[in-house]
Design a protein around this motif. Structure first.
Motif, PDB file in Angstrom:
ATOM      1  N   ALA A   1       0.825  -1.206   0.000  1.00  0.00           N
ATOM      2  CA  ALA A   1       0.000   0.000   0.000  1.00  0.00           C
ATOM      3  C   ALA A   1       0.860   1.257   0.000  1.00  0.00           C
ATOM      4  CB  ALA A   1      -0.922  -0.005   1.225  1.00  0.00           C
ATOM      5  N   ILE A   2       1.960   1.228   0.755  1.00  0.00           N
ATOM      6  CA  ILE A   2       2.872   2.382   0.774  1.00  0.00           C
ATOM      7  C   ILE A   2       3.480   2.600  -0.601  1.00  0.00           C
ATOM      8  CG2 ILE A   2       5.069   3.213   1.696  1.00  0.00           C
ATOM      9  CD1 ILE A   2       4.325   1.788   4.318  1.00  0.00           C
ATOM     10  N   ALA A   3       3.913   1.531  -1.257  1.00  0.00           N
ATOM     11  CA  ALA A   3       4.525   1.657  -2.574  1.00  0.00           C
ATOM     12  C   ALA A   3       3.529   2.214  -3.587  1.00  0.00           C
ATOM     13  CB  ALA A   3       5.063   0.305  -3.028  1.00  0.00           C
ATOM     14  N   ALA A   4       2.281   1.737  -3.518  1.00  0.00           N
ATOM     15  CA  ALA A   4       1.270   2.205  -4.469  1.00  0.00           C
ATOM     16  C   ALA A   4       0.934   3.670  -4.262  1.00  0.00           C
ATOM     17  CB  ALA A   4       0.011   1.349  -4.338  1.00  0.00           C
ATOM     18  N   GLU A   5       0.917   4.103  -3.011  1.00  0.00           N
ATOM     19  CA  GLU A   5       0.493   5.464  -2.700  1.00  0.00           C
ATOM     20  C   GLU A   5       1.641   6.470  -2.747  1.00  0.00           C
ATOM     21  OE1 GLU A   5      -2.105   8.561  -1.540  1.00  0.00           O
ATOM     22  OE2 GLU A   5      -2.537   6.498  -2.162  1.00  0.00           O
ATOM     23  N   HIS A   6       2.838   6.020  -2.311  1.00  0.00           N
ATOM     24  CA  HIS A   6       3.916   6.999  -2.084  1.00  0.00           C
ATOM     25  C   HIS A   6       5.195   6.718  -2.864  1.00  0.00           C
ATOM     26  CE1 HIS A   6       1.609   8.643   1.304  1.00  0.00           C
ATOM     27  NE2 HIS A   6       1.402   7.397   1.692  1.00  0.00           N
ATOM     28  N   GLY A   7       5.390   5.519  -3.393  1.00  0.00           N
ATOM     29  CA  GLY A   7       6.618   5.215  -4.113  1.00  0.00           C
ATOM     30  C   GLY A   7       7.666   4.594  -3.211  1.00  0.00           C
ATOM     31  N   ARG A   8       8.905   4.671  -3.631  1.00  0.00           N
ATOM     32  CA  ARG A   8      10.009   4.012  -2.931  1.00  0.00           C
ATOM     33  C   ARG A   8      10.318   4.717  -1.617  1.00  0.00           C
ATOM     34  NH1 ARG A   8      16.117   2.724  -5.291  1.00  0.00           N
ATOM     35  NH2 ARG A   8      16.880   1.629  -3.431  1.00  0.00           N
ATOM     36  N   ILE A   9      10.704   3.935  -0.626  1.00  0.00           N
ATOM     37  CA  ILE A   9      11.035   4.464   0.700  1.00  0.00           C
ATOM     38  C   ILE A   9      12.461   5.017   0.684  1.00  0.00           C
ATOM     39  CG2 ILE A   9      11.327   3.879   3.138  1.00  0.00           C
ATOM     40  CD1 ILE A   9       9.344   1.567   2.657  1.00  0.00           C
ATOM     41  N   ASP A  10      12.613   6.237   1.152  1.00  0.00           N
ATOM     42  CA  ASP A  10      13.946   6.836   1.261  1.00  0.00           C
ATOM     43  C   ASP A  10      14.628   6.463   2.573  1.00  0.00           C
ATOM     44  OD1 ASP A  10      14.099   8.589  -1.196  1.00  0.00           O
ATOM     45  OD2 ASP A  10      12.225   9.294  -0.315  1.00  0.00           O
ATOM     46  N   LEU A  11      13.872   6.425   3.645  1.00  0.00           N
ATOM     47  CA  LEU A  11      14.427   6.083   4.948  1.00  0.00           C
ATOM     48  C   LEU A  11      13.435   5.197   5.689  1.00  0.00           C
ATOM     49  CD1 LEU A  11      16.399   6.331   7.378  1.00  0.00           C
ATOM     50  CD2 LEU A  11      15.170   8.432   8.010  1.00  0.00           C
ATOM     51  N   LEU A  12      13.890   4.014   6.073  1.00  0.00           N
ATOM     52  CA  LEU A  12      13.094   3.140   6.925  1.00  0.00           C
ATOM     53  C   LEU A  12      13.694   3.176   8.328  1.00  0.00           C
ATOM     54  CD1 LEU A  12      10.897   0.925   7.288  1.00  0.00           C
ATOM     55  CD2 LEU A  12      12.723  -0.735   6.872  1.00  0.00           C
ATOM     56  N   VAL A  13      12.867   3.480   9.315  1.00  0.00           N
ATOM     57  CA  VAL A  13      13.303   3.481  10.708  1.00  0.00           C
ATOM     58  C   VAL A  13      12.591   2.327  11.410  1.00  0.00           C
ATOM     59  CG1 VAL A  13      13.568   4.831  12.815  1.00  0.00           C
ATOM     60  CG2 VAL A  13      13.561   5.988  10.599  1.00  0.00           C
ATOM     61  N   ASN A  14      13.343   1.311  11.768  1.00  0.00           N
ATOM     62  CA  ASN A  14      12.797   0.109  12.395  1.00  0.00           C
ATOM     63  C   ASN A  14      12.915   0.251  13.912  1.00  0.00           C
ATOM     64  OD1 ASN A  14      11.983  -2.466  13.091  1.00  0.00           O
ATOM     65  ND2 ASN A  14      13.922  -3.415  12.496  1.00  0.00           N
ATOM     66  N   VAL A  15      11.799   0.588  14.561  1.00  0.00           N
ATOM     67  CA  VAL A  15      11.800   0.948  15.976  1.00  0.00           C
ATOM     68  C   VAL A  15      11.262  -0.166  16.861  1.00  0.00           C
ATOM     69  CG1 VAL A  15      11.066   2.725  17.621  1.00  0.00           C
ATOM     70  CG2 VAL A  15      11.438   3.339  15.244  1.00  0.00           C
ATOM     71  N   ALA A  16      10.511  -1.082  16.332  1.00  0.00           N
ATOM     72  CA  ALA A  16       9.717  -2.016  17.135  1.00  0.00           C
ATOM     73  C   ALA A  16      10.571  -2.783  18.132  1.00  0.00           C
ATOM     74  CB  ALA A  16       8.986  -3.000  16.222  1.00  0.00           C
ATOM     75  N   GLY A  17      10.029  -2.989  19.316  1.00  0.00           N
ATOM     76  CA  GLY A  17      10.711  -3.770  20.331  1.00  0.00           C
ATOM     77  C   GLY A  17       9.892  -3.853  21.603  1.00  0.00           C
ATOM     78  N   THR A  18      10.176  -4.845  22.416  1.00  0.00           N
ATOM     79  CA  THR A  18       9.517  -5.003  23.711  1.00  0.00           C
ATOM     80  C   THR A  18      10.500  -5.640  24.665  1.00  0.00           C
ATOM     81  OG1 THR A  18       7.546  -5.850  24.827  1.00  0.00           O
ATOM     82  CG2 THR A  18       8.577  -7.291  23.209  1.00  0.00           C
ATOM     83  N   ASN A  19      10.212  -5.575  25.961  1.00  0.00           N
ATOM     84  CA  ASN A  19      11.159  -6.050  26.953  1.00  0.00           C
ATOM     85  C   ASN A  19      10.430  -6.639  28.151  1.00  0.00           C
ATOM     86  OD1 ASN A  19      12.794  -5.414  29.591  1.00  0.00           O
ATOM     87  ND2 ASN A  19      14.269  -5.621  27.937  1.00  0.00           N
ATOM     88  N   ARG A  20      10.847  -7.825  28.573  1.00  0.00           N
ATOM     89  CA  ARG A  20      10.296  -8.462  29.772  1.00  0.00           C
ATOM     90  C   ARG A  20      11.449  -9.160  30.483  1.00  0.00           C
ATOM     91  NH1 ARG A  20       4.929 -11.409  27.067  1.00  0.00           N
ATOM     92  NH2 ARG A  20       4.186  -9.557  25.940  1.00  0.00           N
ATOM     93  N   ALA A  21      12.143  -8.431  31.327  1.00  0.00           N
ATOM     94  CA  ALA A  21      13.389  -8.928  31.889  1.00  0.00           C
ATOM     95  C   ALA A  21      13.149  -9.871  33.051  1.00  0.00           C
ATOM     96  CB  ALA A  21      14.248  -7.757  32.359  1.00  0.00           C
ATOM     97  N   SER A  22      13.875 -10.976  33.045  1.00  0.00           N
ATOM     98  CA  SER A  22      13.925 -11.883  34.192  1.00  0.00           C
ATOM     99  C   SER A  22      15.074 -12.852  33.966  1.00  0.00           C
ATOM    100  CB  SER A  22      12.605 -12.629  34.377  1.00  0.00           C
ATOM    101  OG  SER A  22      12.297 -13.419  33.245  1.00  0.00           O
TER     102      SER A  22
END
Length: 888
Positions: free
Chosen positions: A402-423
């Motif tokens: 959908a992004i490609a169809a609407e906006h074209g090629r990505i110039d910058l991808l920022v991959n932020v996803a993450g989660t944490n459950r420490a033990s």
């Protein structure tokens, strides 16, 4: 009891450890089920303050070296470190452990029939259910054998082999969890895990990140992960088992072409040269509508106003717009009424479910506010939000289509996803382990798969300091973040602009901003809480770098202190990993090191050929001596080299015939001012068939004076060039008996002068960075400076070619090596005007001088042996005897 968990989609940085802070000893912080050791040593301070400059006539006054000049903002709390593999010394400090000892549990996806297993071995593979593991049968050794030689595993992407590898990684966790309290040793061997150029394969990070964290949780247990270029499992396991007995810097070691490598963090400020994005750039953020991602996207929007699309897991279309329009900072007061309505209304849900529903509403409000702020800066219609479960491969594919169809090629991808459950690993649930690991890992692989046909022009992953060092309770988070590191390194090695930033905790947003975490940070003192403004500055600087390094990590004084407390020598090693020490054996006041020279590993020897054979330059002896002396006396600096003797050539005659040499260092005296170390480089003489004809023949020797700092540099008055005569360096003539090429073509403007000889340093930047990036002594400079002393004209046209035999004294006046001196103006001088190199009582001086007139180093009392002469007009070479006959 496990510590409470925190799940923060879009969170990253140092470990998210949320629990009640309970009572503990003065040196510890208890957080949930984990104990964090406070560092008791002082922060890492390699140099003290600079003392006043001393006159040349006061040679006994020594001052400490000035700290490296900061080129970034001096008030910042964090420094930027670039991660890469570098040579590390093998030093045996424990008893040997067998590769497959009795009581072994082998976790592997390969056929174990090729290995000789003890009768009581337990085998675990990813294709079957986990076997019943005995509960009370005593200690166990754990071995994990991972074969990455399958072409499907050489790049980050989905395949049946990748899915199987993830199951293997999960099995490793389950086995380690089961035996955590009685594990005797853990070895993870990654066959085919690194290329012969030293680039680790992407999936290695899953295992190395796990091991780094586990080694901190089980400090008394020998634990290591080893990466091997070879594909033979048995020999790789044997080499890996040997590492269990070695001292470790980080518990990750790579074996590449005879070299032993580990991960290094080198301080290197970012130097942005271009705007991170343009007005018409398309920025896509995977996660990032909340927490630090939101702050950084807002900074991009405010400064550059690009088009932005955010992919997030938060649903915005299930709430009444009036509920979403309440400012999240003002919404806390609405919680009781909202929850009461849910538990007493028609649906009549429970209190816990109602609280979770309110939290989801708050998340939606935060996302809504972020999007409005982005649009305020970027403009109407230039910001979009797509609901997408980033762990779902098909959902990510639909979103990117959908992004490609609407906006074209990505110039910058920022991959932020993450989660944490420490033990701690012994109490961590399988559900939590997979949830933490898979959000980062599956998001990355899903994006890689979806964007394979049109990859982003630039790809930025949000990683963590934990991916670099590991952390208590973070075997899952460490796995995910080190996977991002290794994947970025792999992509960058193939010319892609992909990089991972390893963040520490943030002070004002994200997990570090919670009251409990702030209290923990204040007590633990191990993590720098990053101010938002500084985090934004680091992010924009990295994006503005023309070719950002694949792996960087940000940390400050608190992290340096914690690292130094755990591994005192690590940061010093990072500054100058030894290039000429392979293995070290210590004794009282002495050590013996070995170094194998090979034409593949030491290709620069082909550029220094004497009488037809690749030969180590004699002027590299101070570097060998410095590295050995520094290993023996690590708290001091090698500043003076005396009585340097060059007795016999160190040659490598041909490919496939490596030469192993012994380097012996002995402490001969020590006081408050200096430590004096005698160093000898020895080698066996072999006859035909490999028979030893002579043992421990002396190649070189030197005395090294180790001190707390460098003497203040003397000044040198530049010479007027009147009367100078240009002379070509005879060592670059193709016919010369001593032929120096490529990296050893290090001077220009060589000329005779009425007062002596002179030249200018002209280092080969590419060659220095490849072969000699980390020397303690500027050895290529030293080589060029020594050659200046040989410049002469005999009969008006013949220039001698000589080899050094002895040097009375060398002194260096600062820490700058060849790599640091690249691009600097350095003048080289030699006096007196008339010089007899073969005079044993020669009193000559060579100096290298910086642009400000300060002497960088000086050589006194060099003697040599003339091999022959080069004709300045024709380049012809005559050996010494033939030249003498012509003179008669």
């Amino acid at each position: 009891m496990p510590s409470p968990a925190v799940t923060l989609p879009g969170a990253c940085g140092a470990p998210g450890l949320l629990a009640l802070v309970t009572g503990a000893s003065a040196g510890d912080v208890r957080l949930g089920g984990l104990t964090f050791r406070r560092p008791f040593s002082r922060p890492h301070e390699p140099h003290g303050p600079q003392r006043p400059r001393q006159p040349r006539e006061s040679p006994g006054a020594y001052g400490a070296a000035e700290p490296a000049e900061r080129t970034d903002n001096s008030d910042r709390l964090l420094d930027r470190y670039v991660l890469s593999f570098a040579p590390a010394v093998a030093e045996r400090v424990r008893d040997d452990v067998a590769a497959l000892p009795p009581g072994v549990v082998l976790v592997t996806g390969t056929d174990p029939g090729r290995l000789t297993l003890p009768h009581d071995a337990i085998t675990v593979n990813p294709d079957d259910d986990l076997p019943a593991l005995p509960e009370d049968d005593g200690p166990r050794h754990i071995r994990v054998l991972v074969d990455l030689s399958d072409p499907a595993l050489t790049a980050p992407g989905w395949s049946p082999q990748a899915e199987r590898l993830l199951r293997l990684h999960e099995r490793m966790f389950l086995v380690v969890r089961h035996y955590a309290a009685r594990c005797e040793s853990l070895l993870v061997t990654l066959v085919g895990g690194i290329t012969d150029t030293g680039v680790a394969l992407p999936f290695t990070g899953l295992f190395t990140g796990f091991v780094k964290s586990l080694a901190l949780e089980l400090p008394a247990v020998p634990i290591v992960a080893t990466l091997h270029t070879e594909s033979d499992a048995a020999s790789a396991l044997d080499a890996g088992a040997a590492e269990l007995a070695n001292r470790r810097l980080l518990p990750v070691v790579a074996h590449v072409g005879g070299r032993r490598l580990t991960l290094r963090a080198l301080a290197e400020p970012a130097r942005p040269t271009e705007p991170p994005v343009a007005r018409e750039s398309l920025v896509v953020a995977a996660g990032g509508a909340r927490g630090i991602g939101a702050a950084l996207l807002t900074a991009l929007a405010e400064r550059y106003g690009p088009r932005i699309v955010v992919l997030g897991s938060t649903r915005l279309d299930v709430y009444d717009p009036e509920l979403l329009d309440i400012d999240p900072d003002q919404a806390a007061a609405t919680r009781p009424a909202y929850i009461k309505g849910l538990i007493t209304g028609p649906g009549r849900i429970g209190v816990a479910e109602a609280n979770a529903a309110f939290d989801r509403l708050q998340e939606a409000r935060t996302v809504r506010r972020t999007l409005r702020e982005l649009e305020r800066h970027c403009g109407a219609g230039r910001v979009a939000y797509l609901h997408c479960d980033l762990r779902d491969r098909e959902a990510v594919g639909r979103a990117t289509d959908a992004i490609a169809a609407e906006h074209g090629r990505i110039d910058l991808l920022v991959n932020v996803a993450g989660t944490n459950r420490a033990s701690a690993v012994g109490t961590k649930s399988r559900t939590d382990f997979l949830a933490v690991r898979d959000l980062k890992l599956r998001t990355y692989l899903n994006l890689k798969s979806a964007l394979a046909g049109a990859p982003p022009r630039r790809w930025c992953n949000f990683g963590s300091f934990v991916g670099f060092t590991g952390q208590h309770g973070e075997t899952d988070y460490g796995s995910a973040n080190d996977f991002l590191n290794s994947s970025s390194a792999w992509a960058a090695a193939r010319g892609e602009t992909e990089f991972t930033i390893g963040w520490t905790l943030w002070r004002d947003i994200g997990l570090g901003a919670t009251p409990i975490m702030k209290a923990f940070l204040a007590k633990a003192g191990q993590f720098t809480a990053t101010p938002t403004e500084e985090g934004v500055a680091h992010f924009l600087a990295e994006l503005g770098h023309p070719a950002p390094p694949a792996m960087t990590v940000l940390f400050g004084e608190k992290e340096r202190a914690a690292i130094t407390a755990a591994v005192p020598e690590y940061l010093d090693w990072c500054a100058h990993p030894p290039q000429f020490l392979d293995k070290v054996v210590r004794g009282p006041g002495e050590l013996t090191a070995s170094r194998t020279f090979d034409l593949d590993r030491d290709g620069y020897l082909r550029m220094h050929v004497v009488n037809g054979y690749p030969t180590l330059p004699g002027t590299f002896v101070p570097e060998l001596a410095a590295e050995a002396a520094k290993a023996l006396v690590p708290h001091r600096l090698p500043v003076v080299f005396e009585d340097v003797r060059l007795e016999s050539f160190l040659r490598v005659y041909r490919n496939g015939r490596p030469q192993t040499k012994k380097i012996h260092a002995q402490l001969v005296s020590e006081n408050a001012e200096e430590s004096v170390v005698q160093v000898r480089i020895l080698g066996d003489v072999h006859g035909p068939g490999g028979r030893i004809l002579a043992k421990d023949r002396l190649h070189f020797s030197a005395t090294v004076r180790m001190r707390d700092g460098y003497r203040t540099a003397p000044s040198w008055q530049a010479w007027d060039d009147t009367g100078a005569t240009p002379v070509a360096d005879p060592y670059h003539a193709p016919a010369s008996a001593a032929l120096l090429t490529e990296v050893f073509v290090s001077t220009d403007g060589t000329r005779l002068h009425p007062r002596g000889r002179r030249a200018r340093l002209a280092l080969d930047a590419e060659g220095v960075r490849r072969w000699f990036p980390d020397l303690l002594v500027p050895s290529v400079l030293l080589d060029g400076l020594a050659r200046v002393a040989v410049l002469d004209l005999v009969d008006g046209r013949w220039t001698p070619v000589a080899i050094p035999r002895s040097i009375r004294r060398i002194e260096v006046f600062g820490p700058d090596n060849d790599a640091v001196l690249l691009g600097r103006r350095v003048e080289l001088y030699s006096v007196p005007e008339h010089l007899d190199l073969e005079d044993a009582a020669a009193d000559n001086l060579c100096v290298a001088v910086a642009a400000n007139g300060d002497v960088l180093l000086e050589i006194e009392g060099t003697t040599g042996q003339v091999l022959g002469y080069v004709d300045q007009e024709t380049g012809a070479f005559l050996c010494r005897d033939e030249f003498a006959r012509r003179q008669r």
